[in-house]
Design a protein around this motif. Structure first.
Motif, short mmCIF file in Angstrom:
data_model
loop_
_atom_site.label_atom_id
_atom_site.label_comp_id
_atom_site.label_asym_id
_atom_site.label_seq_id
_atom_site.Cartn_x
_atom_site.Cartn_y
_atom_site.Cartn_z
N GLY A 1 40.70 62.00 37.79
CA GLY A 1 40.15 62.18 36.36
C GLY A 1 39.56 61.83 35.34
N ALA A 2 39.03 62.17 34.40
CA ALA A 2 38.25 61.45 33.62
C ALA A 2 39.30 60.92 32.79
CB ALA A 2 37.40 62.61 32.52
N PRO A 3 38.07 60.07 32.22
CA PRO A 3 38.85 58.51 31.25
C PRO A 3 39.50 59.55 30.02
CG PRO A 3 37.34 57.67 31.39
CD PRO A 3 36.92 58.59 31.79
N PHE A 4 40.88 58.99 29.91
CA PHE A 4 41.70 59.85 27.88
C PHE A 4 42.41 59.21 27.70
CE2 PHE A 4 44.26 59.91 31.85
CZ PHE A 4 45.97 59.51 31.78
N GLU A 5 42.57 59.18 26.51
CA GLU A 5 43.51 58.29 25.31
C GLU A 5 45.28 58.35 25.85
OE1 GLU A 5 42.68 56.50 22.96
OE2 GLU A 5 40.16 56.23 23.64
#
Length: 400
Positions: free
Chosen positions: A306-310
């Motif tokens: 997936g995309a980067p996330f916090e």
């Protein structure tokens, strides 16, 4: 009437002193010890969860396969005369590996050359004979040759021409057969062990099963095959918005590697999902100039999920287990210990992503877990929180 002797009732002062001391001792032993002070609350180290940018990755188990795997077989039959390699060595394309007895094929080549020479001589004679017939036929003053004879000589010339072509083809075939007695490597790679020893008869397959001489595999570059489950494939496809994931970067870890240190790229995804397993076959390609990877070797591969996330992360050592549930100990504002059940995410180095159950203001016990239990009062000592990474960290999901 009972009489008591004065002697028994008389007690000496020394005996009274001993009795008094013994009574005092017994009384002292019977009294509870002076009440000691309550023990101090146990010291624990706490730290708040850290916010970190992570990229979830999926792990899969697979094995290496060669780009090319060649079963070396002879193209002509005969007795094996010479082996030109050592088992397991690197070979180059065009290198001679085996030599089959060439004597019968040299004889066949010489015979083909002789047949061609004879056919050319016949052709020369037929051409000359035809030219003479043309001259005589064109002479109107004489009847030295008939039209039928001229036609016969024309046919003889054409037959001689065809014979030359046939013998020339036979010569080329004999030359090819002689060349095939030297079995050469079709690719650059590593050859396995010899399957036939010198002196054995080698079959080329005309009416029999071709004899396997050796196997060659290419090792640079090398491919890694693995299977992806259907749910993960859907996530990848949605993340790419329907675009092909072929070409995406991947990382790989061998069984003795400390981490995923080898970099490659996804180069193939099959066109159908296996109906029995619900998985699809994927393949990545890696450079292998140092020859570290070998076909058949097992390894683990990572793909971005997936995309980067916090995300909030806590040290892995702070997480406890209660049957199938996971929890952490949190210290409340009044220094009480509270058991907090959490939903875990992937592992990022030595910290674990927490999906649910914590807030960034919670104080999580990271050291001294064996000294605490829910509800007790502790003396918390604040530890430095893990430093945030400069770049998105790779978060590994459970292995597939």
């Amino acid at each position: 009437m009972l009489r008591v002797s004065r002697r028994l009732l008389a007690v000496s002062p020394s005996r009274l002193s001993i009795a008094a001391g013994l009574a005092f001792t017994l009384a002292a032993c019977g009294q509870p010890a002076q009440q000691a002070g309550a023990p101090p609350p146990p010291q624990v180290t706490v730290a708040p969860p850290t916010t970190r940018t992570v990229t979830e990755q999926d792990e899969y188990v697979g094995r290496f396969v060669a780009v090319n795997e060649v079963n070396v077989r002879a193209r002509v039959s005969g007795y094996l005369d010479t082996i030109h390699f050592t088992d397991g060595q690197k070979v180059k394309e065009g290198e001679v590996l085996f030599t089959i007895d060439q004597r019968p094929y040299k004889i066949a080549l010489d015979q083909a050359k002789a047949n061609l020479a004879q056919a050319r001589a016949n052709l020369d004679f037929a051409k000359a004979d035809l030219e003479r017939a043309k001259t005589l036929l064109e002479d109107r003053t004489s009847n030295a040759i008939s039209k039928q004879t001229f036609d016969q000589r024309t046919q003889a010339e054409r037959t001689a021409t065809a014979s030359v072509q046939s013998q020339d083809a036979a010569l080329r075939a004999a030359e090819l057969d002689l060349a095939f007695t030297e079995v050469r490597s079709p690719v650059n790679g590593i050859i396995g062990d010899r399957r036939v020893s010198v002196g054995n008869y080698v079959s080329a397959g005309s009416g029999a099963t071709p004899t396997l001489l050796a196997v060659i595999v290419t090792v640079d570059p090398i491919r890694f095959e693995f299977t992806i489950d259907e749910a993960s494939l859907l996530r990848y496809t949605r993340r790419k918005q329907g675009a092909d994931i072929k070409g995406d970067p991947v990382t790989l870890k061998l069984i003795d590697d400390a981490g995923f240190v080898h970099k490659g790229k996804l180069d193939f995804l099959n066109n159908v999902i296996d109906r029995e397993t619900g998985t699809i076959r994927g393949r990545a390609e890696f450079d292998n100039k140092n020859g570290l990877f070998r076909p058949g070797m097992f390894a683990r591969i990572r793909l971005d999920a997936g995309a980067p996330f916090e995300a909030l992360v806590v040290p892995e050592v702070a997480i406890g287990s209660e049957q199938v549930k996971k929890f952490v100990y949190v210290v409340t504002p009044d220094n009480k210990v509270e058991q907090r059940f959490v939903v875990l995410g992937p592992l990022v180095g030595d910290v674990r992503v927490i999906r649910e159950g914590l807030s960034k203001d919670d104080k999580v016990v990271v050291n001294g877990l064996m000294r605490v239990r829910p509800g007790i009062t502790v003396s918390p000592q604040t530890a430095a929180a893990p430093a945030p990474a400069g770049a998105p960290a790779a978060a590994s999901a459970a292995g597939k």
